[in-house]
Design a protein around this motif. Structure first.
Motif, short mmCIF file in Angstrom:
data_model
loop_
_atom_site.label_atom_id
_atom_site.label_comp_id
_atom_site.label_asym_id
_atom_site.label_seq_id
_atom_site.Cartn_x
_atom_site.Cartn_y
_atom_site.Cartn_z
N SER A 1 -27.91 -1.89 -27.87
CA SER A 1 -28.70 -1.65 -26.65
C SER A 1 -29.64 -2.81 -26.37
O SER A 1 -29.86 -3.18 -25.21
N ASP B 1 -23.59 1.83 -21.78
CA ASP B 1 -24.18 1.96 -23.10
C ASP B 1 -23.94 3.36 -23.63
O ASP B 1 -24.66 4.30 -23.29
N GLU B 2 -22.88 3.52 -24.42
CA GLU B 2 -22.49 4.80 -25.00
C GLU B 2 -22.44 5.93 -23.97
O GLU B 2 -23.00 6.99 -24.19
MG LIG Z 1 -28.19 2.13 -28.27
#
Ligand SMILES: [Mg+2]
Ligand SMILES: Nc1ncnc2c1ncn2[C@@H]1O[C@H](COP(=O)(O)OP(=O)(O)O)[C@@H](O)[C@H]1O
Lengths: 232, 420
Positions: A45, A173-174
Motif C-alpha cells: 500500500s 489495493d486488495e
Molecule cells: Mg495494504
C-alpha cells in the motif's frame, strides 16, 4: 512509447521507521495487467501511495504515462492523480452520504480532464453504462443509498468510479480481500474486461496467490524491493 | 462542489446536525431577544415621559427630582410654593404646566394630585398621549382616575369608591374615610409609572388635608365633613411637590431652566427630563450589559457544542477523506469541506435563531403590551444585530478551522493507506 508506470531508484521510509521500500527499477507497460503480490505489511500500500503521488519518495523517480511526477508540487500531483489514475481499495470505498451515481461520477467533479473524456459529457449516462458493464444493471441499484449495497456490489461501484473518465492507470489495493471466492473471480473478470475495453493499465495488489493466473504478469514485491531483502 | 458535498455530509448526520443547529439557534434567539429587549427597555425607559420640557421642584439632586416626580420613587425634601409655581406658569414663554402633589397613597399605590392638564399634556413614548379605556377626566372634587395597573390589581371599575390613606404606608391607620373618592376614569396601560398611579384633583389633596396638621389624626369633633370640605371657600394649595413645564418654543428651554435655577425668592431646580433619564439609565444599564454578556456565553456554549460534534466525527470520517483524496481532492479541499460544514451549521443556527426569536416576539408582543405596556418594536434586524449575527457565523467558521486543520493533517499523514 513510454511506460504506464516506471519507478527508478525509489526509496521510502515512514517517519522514524527503517527503510521500507528500495525499488531500483519497476516498469509496467501501457495496457498491461500486473498482479503485485506480497505478504501483509510488506509495503504494498505504501508503494501505491507513492505511485499515486500521495506520498513523496525519499529519493528516486516515478514516471506515470510519460510524466515524471516526483518534481511536481503536492497539489500538481493531486491534480495528476485525479486526471490519470483510478483507485479501488479493499473496503469502504464509497462516500456514505452520496448515492451510487454520485459516487461513480465523483472523479469528474475534481478533474476536468476526466469529465472531458466522458462521451458527450453525459456523466450519468457513462456511470450507468459502467455499472451495467460491471453487472449492476438493475435499475434500482443506482438510486439506492450505498450503505444498502452488499460488499460485492460496493466494490463494483468503486470499480466503476475508478474507470469513469478513462484514466490511463487503474490501481487496485486488495479490492477482493473482503469478497468470497466466487464474487472474487466474477469481480476480477469484469474489471479486467472493462480495463481492456478502455485500454487502461491495471496494477492489482493482493496477498492472495490464487488470483495470479488471471493476469498478464505477476510480480513479487520481494523481487523488486531491495529493502525487504536486507530486512529478511 | 465542496459546498454540495458539505451539505450532503451534514444531511447524512442529520440528527447530530439538527441538534447542533438547534443548540445554536436557541442561544442566538436568546442573544437576539436580550438585545431586542434591551433596546426596547432603554427606549421605553427614555420614553417614560416625553413632550415635557422641564420638571421643576425644590432644589435637591437632579436624579432625586426625576425619581419622585416621574417614577414616584422616594420623596421630595421640600415643596414648591404656590406663588412661585403661578409665577412661572404665567410666564409668556410657558405654554402649559402640570402641577404634581404627592404624599398620599392608596393600598400601596401612590396618589398624585394634579389637574386635567395632566391628561392633556403628559406624553410618553414619543407621541403617545394618555388614553382613557373607560370614563373621562376629573369633573368634580372627589373624582379619581386610575392607572391601568391600579385598576387591574385592585379590581376597580367606574364608580368604585376609593379611600385615600394619609402618608405612604401600605396599611395606613390614618384613613381619609370620611372623604371617599369615586372612580371616574381608567387609563390604558402605558408601561410607565402612570399605570401605578392614583390620580386625584389637586384641590382634593388640599381638601383631605384640611383637618390634618402634619401626619397625626385630628381631634374628634374637629373634623370637617366631606361636603363641608367641598364648600370650603378656597382649596388652592399652599404648595405643590413639583410641576412639569411645556415651553411655547423648545429653544427657550435652556434659558428658562437657567432662570428657574437662579430664581431668587425660593431655591428651585429645573431639569430636562431627557438628560436626567439618560443619566439614570447609565446607572441602571449595567444590569442589562451583564445580561448581554451572559447571552454571549450561551452562544459560545452553542458553538462549542458544534465543535464537539465535528471533532468527534473526524475519526470515523478519515476513510471518507482518503477516498476524496484518491479521486483527486487536495488537502485544502478537505480543509474547505470541514470549514464549510461548520459554517453551514453556524449559519443555519443563526437563521433558525432569528426565526425563533421573531416567532417568540410576535407571539409575546401583544401580551407584553397589554399587561406591561412594554412596546417591543417588531423592527427588522438593525445593522448592529446583523453585525452581531455575522460575528457569530465568523466565530463558527473560526472554530470549524480547528477540526478542519486536524483533518488536513490526518489526510497528509494517512495518505491512501486506510488503516482502521
Ligand atoms: Mg495494504
Ligand atoms: N500512515 C502510516 N504511518 C506510519 N507507518 C505506516 C503507515 N502506513 C503504513 N505504515 C507502515 O508501513 C509498513 C507497510 O505497510 P503497508 O504499506 O500498508 O503494507 P501492505 O499494504 O503490504 O500490507 C507497515 O509496517 C506499516 O506499519
Amino acid at each position: 512509447m513510454t511506460a504506464a508506470i516506471h519507478a527508478r531508484e525509489l526509496t521510502y521510509a515512514w517517519p522514524n521507521k527503517p527503510a521500507l521500500l528500495d525499488v531500483r527499477d519497476f516498469r509496467i507497460e501501457r495496457g498491461e495487467r500486473v498482479f503485485l503480490r506480497g505478504p501483509s505489511g510488506s509495503g504494498k500500500s505504501t508503494l501505491l501511495g507513492l505511485l499515486g503521488g500521495v506520498l513523496e519518495p525519499d529519493s528516486g523517480h516515478i514516471e506515470l504515462a510519460g510524466t515524471d511526477i516526483t518534481p511536481l508540487s503536492a497539489s500538481a500531483r493531486d491534480r495528476f492523480r485525479g486526471d490519470h489514475l483510478g483507485f479501488i481499495f479493499q473496503m469502504f470505498n464509497l462516500i456514505p452520504y452520496l448515492g451510487v451515481l454520485d459516487n461513480v461520477v465523483l472523479p469528474a467533479r475534481f478533474s476536468a480532464a476526466r469529465a472531458a473524456r466522458v462521451p458527450n459529457g453525459d456523466l450519468e449516462g457513462e456511470a450507468r453504462r459502467l455499472l451495467d458493464a460491471l453487472g449492476l444493471g438493475a435499475r434500482d441499484i443506482a438510486s439506492r443509498p450505498v450503505t444498502e449495497l452488499s460488499i460485492g456490489q460496493q466494490q463494483r461501484v468503486a470499480a466503476a468510479r475508478a474507470l469513469l473518465g478513462k484514466p490511463e492507470i487503474i490501481i487496485a489495493d486488495e479490492p477482493t480481500s473482503s469478497l468470497d471466492a466466487d464474487a472474487r473471480t466474477d469481480f476480477l473478470n469484469l474489471l479486467m474486461r472493462e480495463c481492456g475495453t478502455q485500454g487502461a493499465t491495471l496494477l492489482f495488489v493482493s496477498h492472495d496467490l490464487a488470483l495470479g493466473g488471471l493476469f498478464d504478469r505477476t510480480v513479487q514485491l520481494a523481487q523488486i524491493n531491495r529493502a525487504l531483502e536486507v530486512a529478511a | 462542489m465542496i459546498f454540495s458535498l458539505a451539505l450532503r455530509s451534514l444531511g447524512n448526520r442529520r440528527s447530530t446536525a439538527l441538534l447542533t443547529v438547534a443548540a445554536i439557534a436557541v442561544s442566538v434567539a436568546l442573544l437576539l431577544g436580550v438585545q431586542k429587549m434591551r433596546t426596547a427597555a432603554r427606549e421605553s425607559f427614555a420614553n417614560t415621559v416625553s413632550g415635557v420640557d422641564l420638571i421643576v421642584g425644590a432644589r435637591s439632586g437632579q436624579l432625586n427630582l426625576l425619581l419622585y416626580s416621574v417614577f414616584r420613587v422616594g420623596d421630595a425634601t421640600a415643596n414648591v410654593s404656590w406663588e412661585s409655581y403661578q409665577k412661572i406658569a404665567r410666564h409668556p414663554d410657558v405654554a402649559w404646566t402640570i402641577p404634581i402633589s404627592l404624599g398620599d397613597s392608596h393600598r400601596g399605590f401612590r396618589v398624585l394630585g394634579t389637574t386635567n392638564d395632566y391628561f392633556r399634556h403628559y406624553h410618553y413614548a414619543g407621541e403617545r398621549a394618555l388614553v382613557f379605556t373607560e370614563g373621562k377626566p376629573f369633573a368634580a372634587l372627589y373624582d379619581v382616575v386610575l392607572g391601568a395597573d391600579v385598576a387591574r390589581a385592585l379590581g376597580y371599575r367606574l364608580g368604585s369608591e376609593v379611600v385615600v390613606a394619609h402618608g405612604l404606608g401600605n396599611v395606613s391607620f390614618a384613613l381619609h374615610k370620611d372623604k371617599p373618592f369615586r372612580v371616574v376614569g381608567i387609563l390604558a396601560p402605558t408601561g410607565t409609572p402612570v399605570d401605578r398611579t392614583v390620580h386625584v384633583p389637586l384641590e382634593a389633596i388640599t381638601a383631605i388635608h384640611q383637618d390634618f396638621q402634619g401626619a397625626s389624626q385630628p381631634a374628634i369633633g374637629a373634623r370637617i365633613g366631606a361636603s363641608a370640605a367641598r364648600e370650603q371657600v378656597d382649596l388652592t394649595p399652599q404648595s405643590i411637590t413639583a410641576f412639569m413645564v411645556g415651553m411655547r418654543s423648545k429653544v427657550m428651554t435652556f434659558t428658562m431652566q437657567r432662570a428657574i435655577n437662579e430664581y431668587r425668592s425660593e431655591p428651585l431646580l429645573a431639569i430636562i427630563p431627557g438628560v436626567a433619564l439618560t443619566q439614570l439609565w447609565n446607572l441602571v444599564g449595567i444590569a442589562d450589559t451583564a445580561l448581554m454578556v451572559i447571552a454571549g456565553f450561551v452562544v459560545l456554549a452553542g458553538l462549542l457544542g458544534m465543535l464537539t460534534a465535528i471533532l468527534t466525527s473526524l475519526n470515523e470520517r478519515r476513510r471518507e477523506m482518503a477516498i476524496l483524496r484518491s479521486v483527486g481532492a487536495r488537502p485544502r479541499h478537505i480543509f474547505t469541506l470541514l470549514v464549510t460544514e461548520a459554517g453551514l451549521l453556524a449559519a443555519s443556527g443563526v437563521l433558525a435563531g432569528v426565526a425563533l426569536c421573531y416567532g417568540l416576539l410576535f407571539a409575546a408582543a401583544p401580551l407584553l403590551e397589554r399587561h406591561y405596556g412594554l412596546v417591543l418594536p417588531l423592527t427588522g434586524l438593525s445593522t448592529q444585530d446583523a453585525a452581531l449575527l455575522g460575528a457569530i457565523v465568523v466565530a463558527g467558521l473560526f472554530m470549524g478551522s480547528w477540526p478542519a486543520w486536524r483533518a488536513y493533517r490526518n489526510t497528509l499523514s494517512d495518505g491512501l493507506t486506510l488503516r482502521v
